[in-house]
Design a protein around this motif. Structure first.
Motif, PDB file in Angstrom:
ATOM      1  N   THR B   7      -5.843  11.440  -4.160  1.00  0.00           N
ATOM      2  CA  THR B   7      -5.031  12.001  -3.078  1.00  0.00           C
ATOM      3  C   THR B   7      -3.798  12.705  -3.632  1.00  0.00           C
ATOM      4  N   SER B   9      -0.263  14.765  -1.955  1.00  0.00           N
ATOM      5  CA  SER B   9       0.454  14.927  -0.699  1.00  0.00           C
ATOM      6  C   SER B   9       1.750  15.685  -0.979  1.00  0.00           C
ATOM      7  N   ARG B 121       3.888  17.687   6.634  1.00  0.00           N
ATOM      8  CA  ARG B 121       3.257  17.091   5.444  1.00  0.00           C
ATOM      9  C   ARG B 121       1.775  17.471   5.395  1.00  0.00           C
ATOM     10  N   SER B 123      -1.669  16.435   3.252  1.00  0.00           N
ATOM     11  CA  SER B 123      -2.287  15.473   2.327  1.00  0.00           C
ATOM     12  C   SER B 123      -3.741  15.856   2.124  1.00  0.00           C
TER      13      SER B 123
END
Lengths: 111, 164
Positions: B7, B9, B121, B123
């Motif tokens: 991941t 972000s 944001r 991600s």
């Protein structure tokens, strides 16, 4: 898994082997030195060493009695090239996106 | 082998609607994916669930990195789920040019979040899709590097060894 980079990545997928390599970055060590921090059987330790050796990440002296292990640089150089590439296409793209978004919005605009 | 996702972000100083727009419209994508030469960015996009995006992104060495995206799920300003592969110039799926055992297909889930005050944001989570054991091991090695920081540690080792 025959190409060198895949062998390197496969070898590094295991935390025990990564710890062994970090130990070797401080200097040569015997197999028993390398196995000492881990609660693992001797065959398990030997298996980890063999994986590292097959990936070319370590070499073992044939001359000395305890055949000490030494860290080898070449696969790491290829790996860092790959990681730089990987970072470029993930984090790097996010940097570029950030820069571009900044150009689209007037400076000093209330946020 | 169980494969954990990778991941990344990032919080952007941009309203959610603008972030969504520049991420999904080829004219914008060319400008941030290929900032030095937007005209060289190649894009054939069919932006709908089940649609594809074939793209070619110029690299600093002058080569072009081609890829194919297949959209599985599109929820405007919330979420995109797509399958990602490297490709050749004719749109055939290919191995990663530097790592032949890199997973040929990756499932990427992108989520968008409005954080208020003109910030949002993004991600992105990747997992190998239909991967062989060897592909999963390759992915695991790289993920350990990205998120465990060993690329930095081994970079230091490399620098140290180079000086010996």
């Amino acid at each position: 898994m025959t190409d060198p980079l895949s062998l390197t990545l496969g070898a590094l997928a295991d935390p025990t082997r990564r710890a062994m390599l970090l130990r070797l970055s401080q200097g040569v060590a015997t197999v028993s030195d390398l196995g000492a921090p881990f609660a693992l059987s001797q065959p398990a330790i030997s298996k980890h060493i063999k994986v590292l050796e097959r990936a070319g990440l370590i070499s073992r002296s044939k001359a000395a009695q305890f055949r000490p292990c030494r860290l080898e640089r070449a696969p790491l150089a290829q790996l860092t090239d790959f990681m730089a590439h990987f970072a470029q296409v993930t984090e790097g793209q996010l940097d570029q996106l950030e820069t571009y978004l900044a150009t689209l919005q007037p400076k000093g605009a209330p946020t | 082998m169980t494969t954990a996702p990778l991941t990344v972000s990032r919080v952007f100083k941009a309203p959610l609607a603008l972030l969504w727009q520049v991420q999904t419209e080829p004219a914008h994508m060319a400008k941030w994916l290929s900032p030095d030469n937007p005209a060289a960015f190649i894009s054939r996009m069919d932006f709908r669930e089940g649609g594809t995006h074939f793209y070619g992104s110029p690299m600093p060495d002058g080569s072009i990195m081609y890829g194919i995206v297949t959209y599985r799920e599109i929820v405007p300003m919330q979420r995109i789920v797509h399958v990602q592969s490297f490709a050749d110039k004719d749109g055939n799926i290919t191995p990663h040019p530097m790592a032949p055992t890199w997973p040929r297909e990756m499932l990427a889930t992108t989520t968008y979040e409005d954080l208020g005050d003109g910030t949002s944001r993004l991600s992105i989570t990747w997992v190998p899709l239909n991967a062989t054991e060897v592909e999963e091991a390759t992915f695991d090695g790289a993920r350990a590097g990205m998120q465990g920081g060993w690329d930095h540690q081994f970079g230091q080792i490399e620098t140290y060894l180079a000086g010996l």
